[in-house]
Design a protein around this motif. Structure first.
Motif, PDB file in Angstrom:
ATOM      1  N   GLY A  17       0.786  -1.232   0.000  1.00 19.94           N
ATOM      2  CA  GLY A  17       0.000   0.000   0.000  1.00 19.94           C
ATOM      3  C   GLY A  17       0.814   1.276   0.000  1.00 19.94           C
ATOM      4  O   GLY A  17       0.249   2.379  -0.012  1.00 19.94           O
ATOM      5  N   LEU A  18       2.141   1.163  -0.014  1.00 14.00           N
ATOM      6  CA  LEU A  18       2.977   2.355   0.052  1.00 14.00           C
ATOM      7  C   LEU A  18       2.936   3.130  -1.256  1.00 14.00           C
ATOM      8  O   LEU A  18       2.855   2.563  -2.337  1.00 14.00           O
ATOM      9  CB  LEU A  18       4.430   1.967   0.362  1.00 14.00           C
ATOM     10  N   ARG A  19       3.000   4.459  -1.145  1.00  9.04           N
ATOM     11  CA  ARG A  19       2.968   5.317  -2.329  1.00  9.04           C
ATOM     12  C   ARG A  19       4.351   5.789  -2.751  1.00  9.04           C
ATOM     13  O   ARG A  19       4.532   6.322  -3.837  1.00  9.04           O
ATOM     14  CB  ARG A  19       2.069   6.529  -2.053  1.00  9.04           C
ATOM     15  N   GLY A  20       5.324   5.618  -1.858  1.00  4.63           N
ATOM     16  CA  GLY A  20       6.687   6.028  -2.169  1.00  4.63           C
ATOM     17  C   GLY A  20       7.405   5.011  -3.027  1.00  4.63           C
ATOM     18  O   GLY A  20       6.855   3.977  -3.406  1.00  4.63           O
ATOM     19  N   ARG A  21       8.663   5.297  -3.307  1.00  2.44           N
ATOM     20  CA  ARG A  21       9.460   4.467  -4.229  1.00  2.44           C
ATOM     21  C   ARG A  21      10.403   3.558  -3.474  1.00  2.44           C
ATOM     22  O   ARG A  21      11.171   4.007  -2.624  1.00  2.44           O
ATOM     23  CB  ARG A  21      10.248   5.374  -5.172  1.00  2.44           C
ATOM     24  N   LEU A  22      10.360   2.256  -3.799  1.00  6.66           N
ATOM     25  CA  LEU A  22      11.262   1.257  -3.233  1.00  6.66           C
ATOM     26  C   LEU A  22      12.251   0.812  -4.310  1.00  6.66           C
ATOM     27  O   LEU A  22      11.845   0.329  -5.364  1.00  6.66           O
ATOM     28  CB  LEU A  22      10.465   0.046  -2.734  1.00  6.66           C
ATOM     29  N   THR A  23      13.550   0.962  -4.027  1.00  4.58           N
ATOM     30  CA  THR A  23      14.580   0.613  -5.009  1.00  4.58           C
ATOM     31  C   THR A  23      15.553  -0.378  -4.396  1.00  4.58           C
ATOM     32  O   THR A  23      16.343  -0.022  -3.516  1.00  4.58           O
ATOM     33  CB  THR A  23      15.355   1.865  -5.470  1.00  4.58           C
ATOM     34  N   PRO A  24      15.513  -1.649  -4.822  1.00  6.22           N
ATOM     35  CA  PRO A  24      16.462  -2.619  -4.268  1.00  6.22           C
ATOM     36  C   PRO A  24      17.876  -2.383  -4.780  1.00  6.22           C
ATOM     37  O   PRO A  24      18.081  -1.897  -5.895  1.00  6.22           O
ATOM     38  CB  PRO A  24      15.914  -3.964  -4.765  1.00  6.22           C
ATOM     39  N   ASP A  25      18.855  -2.700  -3.922  1.00  2.00           N
ATOM     40  CA  ASP A  25      20.277  -2.629  -4.295  1.00  2.00           C
ATOM     41  C   ASP A  25      20.638  -1.268  -4.887  1.00  2.00           C
ATOM     42  O   ASP A  25      21.244  -1.160  -5.955  1.00  2.00           O
ATOM     43  CB  ASP A  25      20.608  -3.749  -5.277  1.00  2.00           C
ATOM     44  N   SER A  26      20.266  -0.229  -4.154  1.00  2.00           N
ATOM     45  CA  SER A  26      20.456   1.142  -4.641  1.00  2.00           C
ATOM     46  C   SER A  26      21.872   1.642  -4.352  1.00  2.00           C
ATOM     47  O   SER A  26      22.382   1.504  -3.230  1.00  2.00           O
ATOM     48  CB  SER A  26      19.438   2.066  -3.961  1.00  2.00           C
ATOM     49  N   ALA A  27      22.498   2.221  -5.344  1.00  2.00           N
ATOM     50  CA  ALA A  27      23.878   2.701  -5.222  1.00  2.00           C
ATOM     51  C   ALA A  27      23.934   3.959  -4.359  1.00  2.00           C
ATOM     52  O   ALA A  27      23.529   5.041  -4.789  1.00  2.00           O
ATOM     53  CB  ALA A  27      24.455   2.984  -6.598  1.00  2.00           C
ATOM     54  N   MET A  28      24.464   3.836  -3.155  1.00  2.00           N
ATOM     55  CA  MET A  28      24.551   4.972  -2.241  1.00  2.00           C
ATOM     56  C   MET A  28      25.573   6.010  -2.708  1.00  2.00           C
ATOM     57  O   MET A  28      25.492   7.178  -2.332  1.00  2.00           O
ATOM     58  CB  MET A  28      24.893   4.482  -0.836  1.00  2.00           C
ATOM     59  N   GLU A  29      26.548   5.585  -3.507  1.00  2.00           N
ATOM     60  CA  GLU A  29      27.550   6.540  -3.981  1.00  2.00           C
ATOM     61  C   GLU A  29      26.927   7.657  -4.806  1.00  2.00           C
ATOM     62  O   GLU A  29      27.498   8.743  -4.933  1.00  2.00           O
ATOM     63  CB  GLU A  29      28.620   5.824  -4.800  1.00  2.00           C
ATOM     64  N   LYS A  30      25.737   7.409  -5.347  1.00  2.00           N
ATOM     65  CA  LYS A  30      25.076   8.425  -6.160  1.00  2.00           C
ATOM     66  C   LYS A  30      24.454   9.543  -5.321  1.00  2.00           C
ATOM     67  O   LYS A  30      24.168  10.616  -5.840  1.00  2.00           O
ATOM     68  CB  LYS A  30      23.998   7.784  -7.041  1.00  2.00           C
ATOM     69  N   ILE A  31      24.222   9.273  -4.027  1.00  2.00           N
ATOM     70  CA  ILE A  31      23.543  10.275  -3.209  1.00  2.00           C
ATOM     71  C   ILE A  31      24.414  10.819  -2.079  1.00  2.00           C
ATOM     72  O   ILE A  31      23.935  11.597  -1.250  1.00  2.00           O
ATOM     73  CB  ILE A  31      22.217   9.739  -2.637  1.00  2.00           C
ATOM     74  N   THR A  32      25.690  10.410  -2.024  1.00  2.00           N
ATOM     75  CA  THR A  32      26.590  10.985  -1.026  1.00  2.00           C
ATOM     76  C   THR A  32      27.554  11.946  -1.706  1.00  2.00           C
ATOM     77  O   THR A  32      27.948  11.735  -2.844  1.00  2.00           O
ATOM     78  CB  THR A  32      27.401   9.892  -0.304  1.00  2.00           C
ATOM     79  N   TRP A  33      27.923  12.986  -1.000  1.00  2.00           N
ATOM     80  CA  TRP A  33      28.796  13.997  -1.585  1.00  2.00           C
ATOM     81  C   TRP A  33      30.205  13.462  -1.828  1.00  2.00           C
ATOM     82  O   TRP A  33      30.936  14.007  -2.651  1.00  2.00           O
ATOM     83  CB  TRP A  33      28.824  15.232  -0.690  1.00  2.00           C
ATOM     84  N   PHE A  34      30.598  12.406  -1.098  1.00  2.00           N
ATOM     85  CA  PHE A  34      31.898  11.797  -1.333  1.00  2.00           C
ATOM     86  C   PHE A  34      31.920  10.981  -2.626  1.00  2.00           C
ATOM     87  O   PHE A  34      32.985  10.673  -3.149  1.00  2.00           O
ATOM     88  CB  PHE A  34      32.278  10.874  -0.172  1.00  2.00           C
ATOM     89  N   ARG A  35      30.746  10.608  -3.122  1.00  2.00           N
ATOM     90  CA  ARG A  35      30.623   9.784  -4.331  1.00  2.00           C
ATOM     91  C   ARG A  35      31.413   8.475  -4.189  1.00  2.00           C
ATOM     92  O   ARG A  35      32.184   8.082  -5.069  1.00  2.00           O
ATOM     93  CB  ARG A  35      31.085  10.554  -5.571  1.00  2.00           C
ATOM     94  N   ALA A  36      31.194   7.803  -3.048  1.00  2.00           N
ATOM     95  CA  ALA A  36      31.875   6.534  -2.784  1.00  2.00           C
ATOM     96  C   ALA A  36      30.991   5.696  -1.873  1.00  2.00           C
ATOM     97  O   ALA A  36      30.131   6.215  -1.161  1.00  2.00           O
ATOM     98  CB  ALA A  36      33.233   6.787  -2.127  1.00  2.00           C
ATOM     99  N   GLY A  37      31.212   4.380  -1.891  1.00  2.00           N
ATOM    100  CA  GLY A  37      30.504   3.497  -0.979  1.00  2.00           C
ATOM    101  C   GLY A  37      29.658   2.448  -1.666  1.00  2.00           C
ATOM    102  O   GLY A  37      29.378   2.525  -2.862  1.00  2.00           O
ATOM    103  N   GLY A  38      29.250   1.447  -0.883  1.00  2.00           N
ATOM    104  CA  GLY A  38      28.463   0.336  -1.394  1.00  2.00           C
ATOM    105  C   GLY A  38      26.976   0.629  -1.414  1.00  2.00           C
ATOM    106  O   GLY A  38      26.530   1.719  -1.055  1.00  2.00           O
ATOM    107  N   PRO A  39      26.158  -0.351  -1.832  1.00  2.00           N
ATOM    108  CA  PRO A  39      24.718  -0.141  -2.004  1.00  2.00           C
ATOM    109  C   PRO A  39      23.921  -0.323  -0.722  1.00  2.00           C
ATOM    110  O   PRO A  39      24.369  -0.960   0.232  1.00  2.00           O
ATOM    111  CB  PRO A  39      24.342  -1.240  -3.009  1.00  2.00           C
ATOM    112  N   ALA A  40      22.717   0.220  -0.727  1.00  2.00           N
ATOM    113  CA  ALA A  40      21.726  -0.083   0.301  1.00  2.00           C
ATOM    114  C   ALA A  40      20.924  -1.285  -0.170  1.00  2.00           C
ATOM    115  O   ALA A  40      20.620  -1.401  -1.361  1.00  2.00           O
ATOM    116  CB  ALA A  40      20.795   1.105   0.510  1.00  2.00           C
ATOM    117  N   ASP A  41      20.577  -2.191   0.748  1.00  2.00           N
ATOM    118  CA  ASP A  41      19.736  -3.319   0.353  1.00  2.00           C
ATOM    119  C   ASP A  41      18.491  -2.807  -0.366  1.00  2.00           C
ATOM    120  O   ASP A  41      18.161  -3.254  -1.462  1.00  2.00           O
ATOM    121  CB  ASP A  41      19.334  -4.143   1.574  1.00  2.00           C
ATOM    122  N   VAL A  42      17.800  -1.851   0.291  1.00  2.00           N
ATOM    123  CA  VAL A  42      16.627  -1.214  -0.335  1.00  2.00           C
ATOM    124  C   VAL A  42      16.601   0.256   0.065  1.00  2.00           C
ATOM    125  O   VAL A  42      16.736   0.590   1.244  1.00  2.00           O
ATOM    126  CB  VAL A  42      15.303  -1.870   0.096  1.00  2.00           C
TER     127      VAL A  42
END
Length: 321
Positions: A17-42
């Motif tokens: 029933g959620l209206r937001g967006r669920l993204t599995p295996d999302s690349a965290m490097e894309k949203i951190t200012w360091f542009r480094a790091g592994g993915p979030a499970d979701v």
């Protein structure tokens, strides 16, 4: 099946029933200012506060849930983050408006700089220092962010939050338990918005104060680099940069990670640094400052997630403390 897809499959209809967006295996490097790091499970981006509350009620408490802002002072380790990472959307949590001649209501995803602009437009003084903080209000509330001698706690009236069970709370300034770069509010609370208070002021004065903050940042900080802002908190009685400089760490590099030659309490990714190299550099600096001055620097940057096996980084490089 990947870890993220497996987690979503296990929860099944609980999240339907959620209206937001669920993204599995999302690349965290894309949203951190360091542009480094592994993915979030979701990665979950809720539509609004109600959607976030429904999500928290649906996810079993044994499943980890971590909230992030705009990633300005976040270092994600190479093996990523287990469970869910919640990132509040600009649409649902990123607006700010003046409530009165002295008060502003701001969503947790609102950039600090935008709040200073709203205050300027409304003729409300006391918010110019937010013009120099590269983060969002949620992070400022959590860590009592400050700049140019001012801190977030001086402006907080009340904070809206959700518990891990999706229950709504309103916290007072006293409830937040503020100290230097710290709040003692429960770690599992997710802040959604806040009421902040300043004072009536002349817009010309406000603009002059904002410009002074901007000019200072541009002259002494590497703001155009991939950086997480101040790396370490200032120890009592001294400044982190002075101790780093004294220990000979200005400009120090490990791989693509460097302590800025411009401001040596800023760690930067020169282009190819891994999160392992960045954290190893930070702990090398901590070890050298400890040896030189007997001062234990505390991280201001938030480090999260799991190390890649064989690439763990020990605090102070494993020195006996």
């Amino acid at each position: 099946m990947t870890a993220g897809s497996d987690l979503l499959a296990k929860l099944g209809d609980r999240l339907s029933g959620l209206r937001g967006r669920l993204t599995p295996d999302s690349a965290m490097e894309k949203i951190t200012w360091f542009r480094a790091g592994g993915p979030a499970d979701v990665l979950f981006q809720p539509a609004d506060e109600e959607d976030l509350a429904d999500f928290l009620k649906a996810v079993p408490e044994e499943v980890p849930v971590m909230v992030v802002g705009i990633g300005s002072n976040l270092l994600v380790r190479e093996n990523g983050v287990r469970g869910f990472v919640v990132r509040l959307s600009a649409k649902g949590f990123g607006t700010a408006n003046a409530l009165s001649e002295t008060q502003i209501e701001a969503g947790a995803a609102t950039p600090d700089k935008h709040v200073s602009g709203v205050a300027y437009d409304a003729g409300i003084g006391g918010f110019h220092f937010f013009h120099g903080i590269p983060g969002s209000i949620g992070g400022a509330l959590r860590m009592n962010a400050g700049a140019n001698g001012f801190e977030t706690r001086e402006r907080v009236v009340e904070v809206r939050a959700l518990t891990r069970k999706g229950e709504r709370l309103v916290l007072t300034n006293e409830d937040m338990g503020y100290a230097y770069r710290h709040s003692s509010a429960p770690r599992d609370l997710i802040f959604t918005s806040a009421v902040l208070e300043g004072f009536p002021d002349d817009r010309a004065t406000i603009r002059a104060n904002m410009d002074a903050v901007r000019d200072h940042r541009e002259s002494v900080q590497p703001i155009r680099e991939k950086t997480g802002g101040s790396t370490f908190k200032n120890p009592e009685g001294t400044s982190a940069w002075k101790e780093i400089d004294k220990a000979g760490c200005r400009g120090l590099m490990i791989g693509g990670a460097q302590m800025s030659p411009m401001h040596c309490n800023f760690m930067i990714n020169t282009g190819s640094a891994s999160s392992y190299e960045l954290e190893l550099l930070g702990e090398t600096v901590r070890a050298r400052v400890l040896a030189a001055s007997d001062i234990r620097l505390e991280w201001e940057i938030k480090r999260v997630g799991d190390f890649r096996p064989g690439r763990e980084v020990q605090e102070f490089l494993g020195q006996l403390l």
